[in-house]
Scaffold this motif. Sequence first.
Motif, PDB file in Angstrom:
ATOM      1  N   ARG A 148       4.419   0.237  -4.286  1.00  0.00           N
ATOM      2  CA  ARG A 148       4.532  -0.829  -3.286  1.00  0.00           C
ATOM      3  C   ARG A 148       6.003  -1.195  -3.037  1.00  0.00           C
ATOM      4  O   ARG A 148       6.785  -1.361  -3.975  1.00  0.00           O
ATOM      5  N   GLY A 175       0.146   4.158  -4.207  1.00  0.00           N
ATOM      6  CA  GLY A 175       0.142   2.975  -5.053  1.00  0.00           C
ATOM      7  C   GLY A 175      -0.378   3.249  -6.449  1.00  0.00           C
ATOM      8  O   GLY A 175      -1.178   4.167  -6.668  1.00  0.00           O
ATOM      9  N   GLU A 179      -2.732  -1.457  -6.629  1.00  0.00           N
ATOM     10  CA  GLU A 179      -1.496  -1.795  -5.926  1.00  0.00           C
ATOM     11  C   GLU A 179      -1.502  -1.186  -4.526  1.00  0.00           C
ATOM     12  O   GLU A 179      -1.974  -0.067  -4.320  1.00  0.00           O
ATOM     13  N   ALA A 180      -0.941  -1.924  -3.562  1.00  0.00           N
ATOM     14  CA  ALA A 180      -0.772  -1.381  -2.215  1.00  0.00           C
ATOM     15  C   ALA A 180       0.318  -0.308  -2.243  1.00  0.00           C
ATOM     16  O   ALA A 180       1.226  -0.350  -3.081  1.00  0.00           O
ATOM     17  N   GLY A 205       0.954   4.581   4.724  1.00  0.00           N
ATOM     18  CA  GLY A 205       1.478   3.358   4.143  1.00  0.00           C
ATOM     19  C   GLY A 205       1.998   2.413   5.210  1.00  0.00           C
ATOM     20  O   GLY A 205       2.007   2.730   6.407  1.00  0.00           O
ATOM     21  N   PRO A 206       2.439   1.216   4.823  1.00  0.00           N
ATOM     22  CA  PRO A 206       2.950   0.238   5.783  1.00  0.00           C
ATOM     23  C   PRO A 206       4.110   0.799   6.595  1.00  0.00           C
ATOM     24  O   PRO A 206       5.060   1.338   6.039  1.00  0.00           O
ATOM     25  N   ASP A 213      -5.044   5.333   7.902  1.00  0.00           N
ATOM     26  CA  ASP A 213      -6.064   5.046   6.910  1.00  0.00           C
ATOM     27  C   ASP A 213      -7.461   4.969   7.515  1.00  0.00           C
ATOM     28  O   ASP A 213      -8.412   4.564   6.849  1.00  0.00           O
ATOM     29  N   ARG A 222      -7.111   7.060  -1.638  1.00  0.00           N
ATOM     30  CA  ARG A 222      -5.766   6.728  -2.104  1.00  0.00           C
ATOM     31  C   ARG A 222      -5.084   7.891  -2.821  1.00  0.00           C
ATOM     32  O   ARG A 222      -4.013   7.724  -3.386  1.00  0.00           O
TER      33      ARG A 222
END
Length: 283
Positions: A148, A175, A179-180, A205-206, A213, A222
Amino acid sequence: MSGAATADLAQAAAGLGRASADLAQAAPAAPPAGLRATARIHAAADGRGGTALPLLAGEGPLALRRIRSSAGDWAGVMLVGAMSAPLGGDHLTVEATAGPGAHLALASAAATLALPGRSGEPARYDVHLTLEDRASVRWLPEPLVSVRGSDLRVRTRVRMAPTARLVLREEQVLGRTGEAPGLLRSRLTVDLGGRPLLDQELACGPGAPGGWDGPAGLAGHRALGQLLVVEPAFAASPPAAAVLGEFAVVTPLAGPAVLVTALAPDALRVRELLDAACRTYGR
């Protein structure tokens, strides 16, 4: 103030300006943020049916160790992490060349954690593999974990002679447990005989493009991985497309190669799927 005094002041100011400019030019450039490290490996046929390692040099977190290979004509190298890396702003590079007739097995001792850094810059991890005539390389590292807050860009480039053989595995985990993930961007390009064989890019991911996703992307998984096998014998007998369970697929490429892609809830299941595929296609 007299004209002479004014002229003197003007000349003095001009001199100060030139001195300031000279100092600015002489000042060293700011050092790049983060760590720079390169590991270099060269494998060569030793003339006695085996493979020697005339070059084995690591830097910083990229420590290299010779290991015994299960096959007598192969040279084994283990990549050992000597410190936490890559952090944001770091740039790590692994360069490996297998000369004509050489056989090189590369692995890593533990998973690689992509960690956030203070600079806010992305980390970079490059792998360059060169396989010359009749060379063989097995690049089977442990998973890469996107922690993250991290931002990692991975680039793997392979250049192969038409008679070379390759087994390459990549595994990514988004992650740690509960966890992100961070932002992970990965690209794999393979040239065979000077022609493109594979050019594949992944972002998740972000900050990644929307839908990464979703049902057409990772679908909530994941852990993901892929196994690429380039084998000249596939030109005469190419593997057939197939589905391996619910979230793994075998894709023959337009060349003597096959790509196995897998999704799973965790790294253990991805490894099981890719190990099974390796036993089938990468022997």
